[in-house]
Enzyme design. Structure first.
Site, PDB file in Angstrom:
ATOM      1  N   LYS A  22       0.836  -1.208   0.000  1.00 40.23           N
ATOM      2  CA  LYS A  22       0.000   0.000   0.000  1.00 40.23           C
ATOM      3  C   LYS A  22       0.872   1.261   0.000  1.00 40.23           C
ATOM      4  O   LYS A  22       0.634   2.187  -0.758  1.00 40.23           O
ATOM      5  CB  LYS A  22      -0.902   0.013   1.238  1.00 40.23           C
ATOM      6  CG  LYS A  22      -1.595   1.339   1.474  1.00 40.23           C
ATOM      7  CD  LYS A  22      -2.440   1.341   2.732  1.00 40.23           C
ATOM      8  CE  LYS A  22      -1.712   1.704   3.983  1.00 40.23           C
ATOM      9  NZ  LYS A  22      -1.409   3.140   4.152  1.00 40.23           N
ATOM     10  N   ASN A  23       1.878   1.284   0.867  1.00 35.73           N
ATOM     11  CA  ASN A  23       2.663   2.510   1.016  1.00 35.73           C
ATOM     12  C   ASN A  23       3.605   2.768  -0.155  1.00 35.73           C
ATOM     13  O   ASN A  23       4.169   3.855  -0.268  1.00 35.73           O
ATOM     14  CB  ASN A  23       3.457   2.489   2.327  1.00 35.73           C
ATOM     15  CG  ASN A  23       2.564   2.757   3.524  1.00 35.73           C
ATOM     16  OD1 ASN A  23       1.380   3.050   3.361  1.00 35.73           O
ATOM     17  ND2 ASN A  23       3.119   2.653   4.719  1.00 35.73           N
ATOM     18  N   ARG A  92      -4.181  10.829   4.945  1.00 39.31           N
ATOM     19  CA  ARG A  92      -3.073  11.762   5.009  1.00 39.31           C
ATOM     20  C   ARG A  92      -2.164  11.686   3.773  1.00 39.31           C
ATOM     21  O   ARG A  92      -1.611  12.699   3.326  1.00 39.31           O
ATOM     22  CB  ARG A  92      -2.275  11.414   6.259  1.00 39.31           C
ATOM     23  CG  ARG A  92      -1.093  12.237   6.489  1.00 39.31           C
ATOM     24  CD  ARG A  92      -0.278  11.674   7.635  1.00 39.31           C
ATOM     25  NE  ARG A  92       1.111  12.029   7.467  1.00 39.31           N
ATOM     26  CZ  ARG A  92       1.595  13.232   7.704  1.00 39.31           C
ATOM     27  NH1 ARG A  92       0.827  14.171   8.148  1.00 39.31           N
ATOM     28  NH2 ARG A  92       2.852  13.501   7.487  1.00 39.31           N
ATOM     29  N   CYS A 116      -4.852   8.450   9.778  1.00 39.72           N
ATOM     30  CA  CYS A 116      -4.809   7.737  11.053  1.00 39.72           C
ATOM     31  C   CYS A 116      -4.575   8.718  12.193  1.00 39.72           C
ATOM     32  O   CYS A 116      -3.778   9.642  12.072  1.00 39.72           O
ATOM     33  CB  CYS A 116      -3.654   6.740  11.047  1.00 39.72           C
ATOM     34  SG  CYS A 116      -4.019   5.187  10.267  1.00 39.72           S
ATOM     35  N   ARG A 121       1.153  14.701  13.297  1.00 40.22           N
ATOM     36  CA  ARG A 121       1.574  14.437  11.917  1.00 40.22           C
ATOM     37  C   ARG A 121       1.493  15.657  10.997  1.00 40.22           C
ATOM     38  O   ARG A 121       0.680  15.685  10.054  1.00 40.22           O
ATOM     39  CB  ARG A 121       0.777  13.273  11.338  1.00 40.22           C
ATOM     40  CG  ARG A 121       0.901  12.028  12.167  1.00 40.22           C
ATOM     41  CD  ARG A 121       0.237  10.850  11.532  1.00 40.22           C
ATOM     42  NE  ARG A 121       1.020  10.286  10.453  1.00 40.22           N
ATOM     43  CZ  ARG A 121       0.659   9.197   9.786  1.00 40.22           C
ATOM     44  NH1 ARG A 121      -0.423   8.570  10.080  1.00 40.22           N
ATOM     45  NH2 ARG A 121       1.419   8.740   8.811  1.00 40.22           N
ATOM     46  N   ASP A 306       5.269   0.728  11.808  1.00 40.39           N
ATOM     47  CA  ASP A 306       4.056   0.075  11.305  1.00 40.39           C
ATOM     48  C   ASP A 306       3.952  -1.399  11.713  1.00 40.39           C
ATOM     49  O   ASP A 306       2.953  -2.056  11.402  1.00 40.39           O
ATOM     50  CB  ASP A 306       3.983   0.192   9.773  1.00 40.39           C
ATOM     51  CG  ASP A 306       3.569   1.591   9.337  1.00 40.39           C
ATOM     52  OD1 ASP A 306       3.258   2.427  10.197  1.00 40.39           O
ATOM     53  OD2 ASP A 306       3.561   1.848   8.110  1.00 40.39           O
ATOM     54  N   ILE A 328       8.772   7.206  16.503  1.00 45.53           N
ATOM     55  CA  ILE A 328       8.339   7.916  15.284  1.00 45.53           C
ATOM     56  C   ILE A 328       7.078   8.748  15.537  1.00 45.53           C
ATOM     57  O   ILE A 328       7.020   9.919  15.169  1.00 45.53           O
ATOM     58  CB  ILE A 328       8.064   6.929  14.114  1.00 45.53           C
ATOM     59  CG1 ILE A 328       9.251   5.978  13.913  1.00 45.53           C
ATOM     60  CG2 ILE A 328       7.743   7.686  12.827  1.00 45.53           C
ATOM     61  CD1 ILE A 328      10.488   6.554  13.301  1.00 45.53           C
ATOM     62  N   ARG A 398      -8.375  -0.397   5.020  1.00 44.83           N
ATOM     63  CA  ARG A 398      -7.485   0.587   4.394  1.00 44.83           C
ATOM     64  C   ARG A 398      -6.173  -0.067   3.963  1.00 44.83           C
ATOM     65  O   ARG A 398      -5.541   0.405   3.017  1.00 44.83           O
ATOM     66  CB  ARG A 398      -7.175   1.728   5.375  1.00 44.83           C
ATOM     67  CG  ARG A 398      -8.350   2.620   5.703  1.00 44.83           C
ATOM     68  CD  ARG A 398      -7.899   3.794   6.531  1.00 44.83           C
ATOM     69  NE  ARG A 398      -6.653   4.325   5.988  1.00 44.83           N
ATOM     70  CZ  ARG A 398      -5.623   4.760   6.713  1.00 44.83           C
ATOM     71  NH1 ARG A 398      -5.695   4.770   8.010  1.00 44.83           N
ATOM     72  NH2 ARG A 398      -4.539   5.200   6.141  1.00 44.83           N
TER      73      ARG A 398
HETATM   74  C1  UD1 Z   1       4.743   6.972   6.239  1.00 41.90           C
HETATM   75  C2  UD1 Z   1       3.866   5.765   6.095  1.00 41.90           C
HETATM   76  C3  UD1 Z   1       3.345   5.316   7.448  1.00 41.90           C
HETATM   77  C4  UD1 Z   1       4.518   5.089   8.397  1.00 41.90           C
HETATM   78  C5  UD1 Z   1       5.434   6.300   8.441  1.00 41.90           C
HETATM   79  C6  UD1 Z   1       6.704   6.065   9.231  1.00 41.90           C
HETATM   80  C7  UD1 Z   1       2.915   6.086   3.902  1.00 41.90           C
HETATM   81  C8  UD1 Z   1       1.719   6.384   3.085  1.00 41.90           C
HETATM   82  N1  UD1 Z   1       2.759   6.127   5.221  1.00 41.90           N
HETATM   83  O1  UD1 Z   1       3.963   8.000   6.807  1.00 41.90           O
HETATM   84  O2  UD1 Z   1       2.620   4.111   7.266  1.00 41.90           O
HETATM   85  O3  UD1 Z   1       4.024   4.846   9.691  1.00 41.90           O
HETATM   86  O4  UD1 Z   1       5.835   6.668   7.110  1.00 41.90           O
HETATM   87  O5  UD1 Z   1       7.410   4.996   8.713  1.00 41.90           O
HETATM   88  O6  UD1 Z   1       3.963   5.772   3.383  1.00 41.90           O
HETATM   89  N2  UD1 Z   1       6.875  14.782  10.328  1.00 41.90           N
HETATM   90  C9  UD1 Z   1       6.911  16.132  10.590  1.00 41.90           C
HETATM   91  N3  UD1 Z   1       6.713  17.001   9.548  1.00 41.90           N
HETATM   92  C10 UD1 Z   1       6.489  16.571   8.278  1.00 41.90           C
HETATM   93  C11 UD1 Z   1       6.456  15.188   8.022  1.00 41.90           C
HETATM   94  C12 UD1 Z   1       6.654  14.305   9.068  1.00 41.90           C
HETATM   95  O7  UD1 Z   1       7.120  16.544  11.733  1.00 41.90           O
HETATM   96  O8  UD1 Z   1       6.318  17.404   7.376  1.00 41.90           O
HETATM   97  C13 UD1 Z   1       7.079  13.824  11.430  1.00 41.90           C
HETATM   98  C14 UD1 Z   1       5.850  12.953  11.688  1.00 41.90           C
HETATM   99  O9  UD1 Z   1       4.919  13.590  12.538  1.00 41.90           O
HETATM  100  C15 UD1 Z   1       6.498  11.743  12.323  1.00 41.90           C
HETATM  101  C16 UD1 Z   1       7.841  11.626  11.576  1.00 41.90           C
HETATM  102  O10 UD1 Z   1       8.074  12.911  11.021  1.00 41.90           O
HETATM  103  O11 UD1 Z   1       6.748  11.984  13.684  1.00 41.90           O
HETATM  104  C17 UD1 Z   1       7.876  10.615  10.473  1.00 41.90           C
HETATM  105  O12 UD1 Z   1       6.732  10.770   9.656  1.00 41.90           O
HETATM  106  P1  UD1 Z   1       6.724  10.417   8.110  1.00 41.90           P
HETATM  107  O13 UD1 Z   1       7.876   9.536   7.766  1.00 41.90           O
HETATM  108  O14 UD1 Z   1       6.558  11.657   7.329  1.00 41.90           O
HETATM  109  O15 UD1 Z   1       5.398   9.569   8.014  1.00 41.90           O
HETATM  110  P2  UD1 Z   1       4.458   9.509   6.758  1.00 41.90           P
HETATM  111  O16 UD1 Z   1       5.277   9.706   5.541  1.00 41.90           O
HETATM  112  O17 UD1 Z   1       3.262  10.327   6.976  1.00 41.90           O
END
Ligand code: UD1
Length: 442
Positions: A22-23, A92, A116, A121, A306, A328, A398
């Site tokens: 999915k991701n 998201r 989620c 986030r 995850d 995370i 999902r």
């Molecule tokens: C992706 C995955 C999700 C997984 C996560 C971490 C997808 C669609 N989703 O989510 O399943 O749990 O990676 O492996 O691929 N952060 C900020 N600012 C930002 C972006 C992120 O502060 O602009 C923080 C987030 O709140 C979190 C950390 O960075 O604490 C990592 O998040 P991120 O890797 O961005 O997660 P996603 O890409 O949303």
């Protein structure tokens, strides 16, 4: 809303096929917005998140033709530069349209995303990176508007913390930017690498693939390609844990342990047998008990957040104490009170959960709170005495394709209870904006 009923106690036996990730699929779909030529994605999982994302793509002007296990994307032009709240709030990952649409069409407007409920986030890093590439960013009334009338410019951008979708967004944006972009402290998750390979297939020039420094030489345009989505490593880990928690032995088809180096090592330390045989992974529970193990979640190649909830479910059944530290997301222990309802002994202090294994979990009504939390309750239910009834299973839909079918095929007593048995709702909603090539298959 549907519920899932599980009668625990059956060791899993047999084999099941791992779906496309999915991701990986979500950013790959977004990559289809970068070109007017057809992008064909195969090994596409049948999940509600994919349908949601395709609805958004269709709204923005992409002609999406979905067939069993694949989709063909054609985006000759953009219909609507706005990704509206009604479509974005469900997921998201909708933020992934930002980079491709801005770099190709010079403007985009996106409702700030939902998804989620695992922490706040933010998407600030996505926006800061695009700003560094020359975009003007305006935040107003829950929407972000990004404009780059002369196109994006290559730059050096260092992520202050590793972001998976942040890296993917900037990687896609950089492919059509003027000049060279260097993304430092980039995410190295296999899904990022899969996207990079697909982009190279579309004509992008990217070096450093699979490392924390990605160098992208912008191109005037990209073309079409056909790309097979990599296997879902989180689904792989989840079903390996399902075998472990039931004391069973199963074969996971069409996947690779190379996608899960630390999880493989950790599960082996726990005592599970894991062996790659061609495209299959054999999972074997030992004759004697499993051992507790401490984990800390980290970006790839660390232990994935995850799989944290699923691993915790396993630890609740293993004699001894284990600690699970989540680094995370700040609110990712929502499964703890639900597991406690089933008799688990877990104490949370800050971002660490101390788990003491109990001799047996007891089936109970429990509530899914997010995607991975909900599957941890299914796993606990497979091991528990009596019936576990998981509500709010739309979270599961999902991200887990045909979960009841796959687990039933391995001997689990699991069934979906439809909200209304007379009107048999499809588990995946489709809308008229999406073309379905084969009837009955969403
Ligand atoms: C992706 C995955 C999700 C997984 C996560 C971490 C997808 C669609 N989703 O989510 O399943 O749990 O990676 O492996 O691929 N952060 C900020 N600012 C930002 C972006 C992120 O502060 O602009 C923080 C987030 O709140 C979190 C950390 O960075 O604490 C990592 O998040 P991120 O890797 O961005 O997660 P996603 O890409 O949303």
């Amino acid at each position: 809303m549907d519920k899932i009923s599980i009668i625990g106690g059956n060791p899993l036996k047999g084999s099941l096929k791992i779906s496309g990730a999915k991701n990986a699929a979500l950013p790959l779909l977004a990559a289809g917005l970068l070109t007017k030529d057809p992008v064909i994605l195969t090994n596409l999982p049948e999940l509600s998140d994919i349908t949601t994302f395709l609805d958004l793509m269709a709204h923005m002007g992409c002609d999406c033709i979905r067939e069993p296990g694949q989709v063909t994307l054609r985006t000759p032009d953009v219909l609507d530069l706005e990704a509206p709240y009604e479509l974005v709030r469900k997921m998201r990952a909708s933020v992934l349209v930002l980079g491709p649409v801005l770099s190709r069409f010079k403007e985009v407007r996106l409702s700030l995303p939902g998804g989620c409920a695992i922490g706040t986030r933010p998407v600030d890093l996505h926006l800061k990176g695009l700003e560094k590439m020359g975009a003007e960013i305006i935040l107003s009334e829950g929407y972000v508007t990004a404009k780059a009338p002369k196109g994006l410019k290559g730059c050096d951008y260092t992520f202050p913390i590793v972001s998976v979708t942040g890296t993917e967004n900037l990687l896609m944006a950089a492919c059509l930017a003027h000049g060279t972009t260097r993304l430092l402290n980039a995410a190295q998750e296999p899904e990022v690498t899969d996207l990079a390979h697909c982009l190279v297939g579309m004509g992008a020039k990217i070096s450093g693939i699979g490392t924390s420094t990605l160098v992208i030489e912008g191109q005037a345009e990209l073309g079409g390609t056909t790309h097979s989505i990599l296997p879902d490593r989180i689904e792989t880990g989840t079903y390996a844990i399902a075998a472990a928690i039931t004391g069973g032995s199963i074969t996971l088809e069409n996947t690779s342990l190379k996608l899960l180096p630390l999880v493989t090592q950790t599960l082996c330390q726990v005592g599970l047998g894991l062996e790659q045989k061609g495209d299959n992974v054999e999972v074997n529970s030992p004759a004697h008990g499993l051992k507790p193990q401490d984990i800390i979640t980290e970006p790839f190649p660390g232990f994935p957040t995850d799989l944290q909830a699923q691993f915790m479910a396993l630890m609740t059944t293993i004699n001894g104490a284990s600690s699970i530290t989540e680094t995370i997301f700040e609110n990712r222990f929502m499964h703890v009170p639900e597991l406690a309802r089933m008799g688990a002994d877990i104490a949370v202090k800050g971002n660490t959960a101390l788990v003491r294994g109990v001799s047996s979990l007891k089936g109970a009504p429990v509530m899914a709170t997010d995607l991975r939390a909900s599957v941890s309750l299914v796993l606990a239910g497979l091991a528990a005495e009596g019936e576990t009834l998981v509500s709010r299973v739309y979270h599961l839909d999902r991200g887990y394709e045909k979960i009841e079918e796959k687990l039933s095929a391995c001997g689990a007593h699991i069934k979906r209870i439809r909200k209304d048995p007379v009107i048999d709702e499809p588990s995946i909603n489709t809308t008229s904006s999406l073309k379905i090539a084969s009837s009955g298959h969403a």
